[in-house]
Design an enzyme around this catalytic site. Sequence first.
Site, PDB file in Angstrom:
ATOM      1  N   ASN A  75     -12.022 -21.393 -19.630  1.00 11.16           N
ATOM      2  CA  ASN A  75     -12.899 -21.477 -18.825  1.00 11.16           C
ATOM      3  C   ASN A  75     -14.546 -21.510 -20.838  1.00 11.16           C
ATOM      4  OD1 ASN A  75     -15.173 -19.886 -18.844  1.00 11.16           O
ATOM      5  ND2 ASN A  75     -15.024 -17.549 -18.519  1.00 11.16           N
TER       6      ASN A  75
ATOM      7  N   ARG B 136     -12.488 -22.362 -14.717  1.00 10.38           N
ATOM      8  CA  ARG B 136     -13.353 -21.467 -14.026  1.00 10.38           C
ATOM      9  C   ARG B 136     -14.514 -22.077 -14.055  1.00 10.38           C
ATOM     10  NH1 ARG B 136     -17.247 -16.884 -15.890  1.00 10.38           N
ATOM     11  NH2 ARG B 136     -18.271 -16.259 -14.032  1.00 10.38           N
TER      12      ARG B 136
ATOM     13  N   HIS C 201     -18.473 -13.820  -9.037  1.00 13.25           N
ATOM     14  CA  HIS C 201     -17.384 -13.042  -9.267  1.00 13.25           C
ATOM     15  C   HIS C 201     -16.721 -12.803  -8.145  1.00 13.25           C
ATOM     16  CE1 HIS C 201     -20.058  -9.898 -12.010  1.00 13.25           C
ATOM     17  NE2 HIS C 201     -19.806 -10.462 -12.953  1.00 13.25           N
TER      18      HIS C 201
ATOM     19  N   HIS D  75     -17.318  -4.578  -9.058  1.00 14.70           N
ATOM     20  CA  HIS D  75     -16.994  -4.752 -10.342  1.00 14.70           C
ATOM     21  C   HIS D  75     -18.399  -4.338 -11.460  1.00 14.70           C
ATOM     22  CE1 HIS D  75     -15.840  -8.395 -12.876  1.00 14.70           C
ATOM     23  NE2 HIS D  75     -17.023  -8.253 -13.720  1.00 14.70           N
TER      24      HIS D  75
ATOM     25  N   ARG E 131     -29.741  -7.186 -16.525  1.00 15.69           N
ATOM     26  CA  ARG E 131     -29.968  -7.172 -16.094  1.00 15.69           C
ATOM     27  C   ARG E 131     -31.387  -6.378 -14.772  1.00 15.69           C
ATOM     28  NH1 ARG E 131     -25.137 -11.317 -13.885  1.00 15.69           N
ATOM     29  NH2 ARG E 131     -25.802 -13.117 -15.416  1.00 15.69           N
TER      30      ARG E 131
ATOM     31  N   ARG F 102     -20.638   1.879 -24.234  1.00 10.28           N
ATOM     32  CA  ARG F 102     -19.778   2.997 -24.977  1.00 10.28           C
ATOM     33  C   ARG F 102     -21.092   3.962 -25.802  1.00 10.28           C
ATOM     34  NH1 ARG F 102     -17.164  -1.703 -25.985  1.00 10.28           N
ATOM     35  NH2 ARG F 102     -15.121  -1.577 -25.139  1.00 10.28           N
TER      36      ARG F 102
ATOM     37  N   GLY G  24     -15.059  -3.620 -17.293  1.00 13.15           N
ATOM     38  CA  GLY G  24     -15.514  -3.331 -18.412  1.00 13.15           C
ATOM     39  C   GLY G  24     -15.574  -1.324 -18.256  1.00 13.15           C
TER      40      GLY G  24
ATOM     41  N   GLU H  38      -9.483 -11.830 -13.935  1.00 14.71           N
ATOM     42  CA  GLU H  38      -9.583 -12.931 -13.169  1.00 14.71           C
ATOM     43  C   GLU H  38      -8.554 -13.923 -13.950  1.00 14.71           C
ATOM     44  OE1 GLU H  38     -14.212 -11.303 -14.640  1.00 14.71           O
ATOM     45  OE2 GLU H  38     -14.507 -13.023 -13.007  1.00 14.71           O
TER      46      GLU H  38
HETATM   47  P1  ADP Z   1     -18.025  -8.412 -18.669  1.00 14.39           P
HETATM   48  O1  ADP Z   1     -16.489  -9.643 -18.582  1.00 14.39           O
HETATM   49  O2  ADP Z   1     -19.109  -8.511 -18.154  1.00 14.39           O
HETATM   50  O3  ADP Z   1     -18.398  -9.426 -20.484  1.00 14.39           O
HETATM   51  P2  ADP Z   1     -17.172  -6.636 -19.322  1.00 14.39           P
HETATM   52  O4  ADP Z   1     -16.142  -6.203 -18.093  1.00 14.39           O
HETATM   53  O5  ADP Z   1     -15.967  -6.517 -20.791  1.00 14.39           O
HETATM   54  O6  ADP Z   1     -17.801  -7.603 -19.277  1.00 14.39           O
HETATM   55  O7  ADP Z   1     -17.751  -4.807 -19.816  1.00 14.39           O
HETATM   56  C1  ADP Z   1     -18.679  -4.989 -21.043  1.00 14.39           C
HETATM   57  C2  ADP Z   1     -18.874  -2.794 -20.370  1.00 14.39           C
HETATM   58  O8  ADP Z   1     -17.843  -2.416 -20.406  1.00 14.39           O
HETATM   59  C3  ADP Z   1     -20.265  -2.862 -22.603  1.00 14.39           C
HETATM   60  O9  ADP Z   1     -20.602  -2.314 -21.189  1.00 14.39           O
HETATM   61  C4  ADP Z   1     -18.878  -2.426 -22.763  1.00 14.39           C
HETATM   62  O10 ADP Z   1     -19.113  -1.241 -23.451  1.00 14.39           O
HETATM   63  C5  ADP Z   1     -17.994  -1.376 -20.902  1.00 14.39           C
HETATM   64  N1  ADP Z   1     -16.914  -0.703 -22.164  1.00 14.39           N
HETATM   65  C6  ADP Z   1     -16.054  -1.709 -21.837  1.00 14.39           C
HETATM   66  N2  ADP Z   1     -14.638  -0.696 -22.322  1.00 14.39           N
HETATM   67  C7  ADP Z   1     -15.457   0.685 -22.478  1.00 14.39           C
HETATM   68  C8  ADP Z   1     -15.096   1.594 -22.826  1.00 14.39           C
HETATM   69  N3  ADP Z   1     -13.735   2.309 -22.787  1.00 14.39           N
HETATM   70  N4  ADP Z   1     -15.645   2.557 -22.772  1.00 14.39           N
HETATM   71  C9  ADP Z   1     -16.707   2.432 -22.762  1.00 14.39           C
HETATM   72  N5  ADP Z   1     -17.578   1.867 -21.913  1.00 14.39           N
HETATM   73  C10 ADP Z   1     -17.047   0.212 -22.245  1.00 14.39           C
END
Ligand code: ADP
Length: 404
Positions: free
Chosen positions: A7, A95, A184, A212, A245, A288, A334, A388
Amino acid sequence: MKILVINAGSSSIKYQLFELAPFERVCCSGYVERIGEAIGQLVHRVIQKGGDREYTRELAVPDHQAGMALILDALTDREQGVIHNISEIEGVGHRVVHCGEAYSDAALINDAVFAAIQAHVPLAPLHNPPNLTGIEVARRLFREIPHVAVFDTAFHQTIPPHAYLYALPYDYYTTHRVRRYGFHGTSHKFITAEAAAYLDKPLAETCLISIHLGNGCSMAAVHDGCCVDTTMGMTPLEGLVMGTRCGDVDPALHAYLAEQTGQDIQQITNLMNKQSGLKGLCGTNDMRDIKERAATGDERANLALDVYCYRIKKYIGAYSAVLPDLDAIVFTAGVGQNVADVRARICAGMERIGIVLDESLNLQESHKARDIHAAYSPVKVLVIPTNEELQIARETQSVLQASA
Ligand code: ADP
């Protein structure tokens, strides 16, 4: 035989090496970052039974060619490597963000496919160029090995015209390729297959809404295994409220903001992509932090969560109207996988359309696929971790098998 997944971004290259048979496993993963800066770094993690091994190298990585060479070194390193020779790699899966209407499936990379990805640079000016650079340097270094492009837009190619067209003069579609493409797709496709397996239903009979929620957020309506609508549009800005966004806004907003603030179109687009969403509403896009602040009564964090969840709820309503049947809604990425409060806010009061959450199941934490609906809920509610990279590896292998 192994599949390498690449990627490539503008200043980073992420990679994972998979073995898919006799069972699927990750051999190693890692990334090179800060490409082009004074000091870059490689982080390489070997996945093994007795405990993973990770090592980091800090050094200047002038360009993607140098970055890819570091990855090759790491893979074949005598002590830390996981292969002796690159001939152990059966194929490389890349990707690729955008290939518009050109491909509805992954494709073996040849000159025509490369040219098609190039032709879509105007539609994805930030993503396709580094993806192309990644392909170019990988083809140079991993010579003799077939390379496959897996497109983020491909899964959405089954969306019918009534869902992908904007109501602009039709010429804008035919001449300027203005339509909704969706992104996505690799994640939504993976989730659809995993959900069908979890539900023990044939993929071709599975209807669901895939949600997602990562930094970027999107939903897909899936009818009998095929995508029929998605929330992202011509660009990833449309649809849900995301980390930074804004998602859907009044299209007249650009003109109004330009007049009121003196910003130009580029600045306003930047504002909507990078300073809006959860970050714009409450100052941070890290869920978080938002979760903690909301739990202690922070009004702005609560408001941001309300706006975020309300938009998702509205789209669930829209998609349950569009789909003839609905087996399940599926949360992933996440936020979708980890934040029970978000899932609870979204599902609250949806009994009328058949969605009833089991509060205690929703609170249980797990890294595995699970269901969190009440036993009597007509629509199932699932949480399924997305992957992915594994989807890219699987699709790479099936393209290679089909072309053998
Ligand atoms: P991307 O791949 O689009 O960068 P992710 O799927 O890793 O994103 O998700 C990122 C988001 O998920 C962030 O807002 C992060 O704070 C939240 N996140 C990931 N793990 C946790 C968790 N254990 N508790 C709360 N939020 C989480």
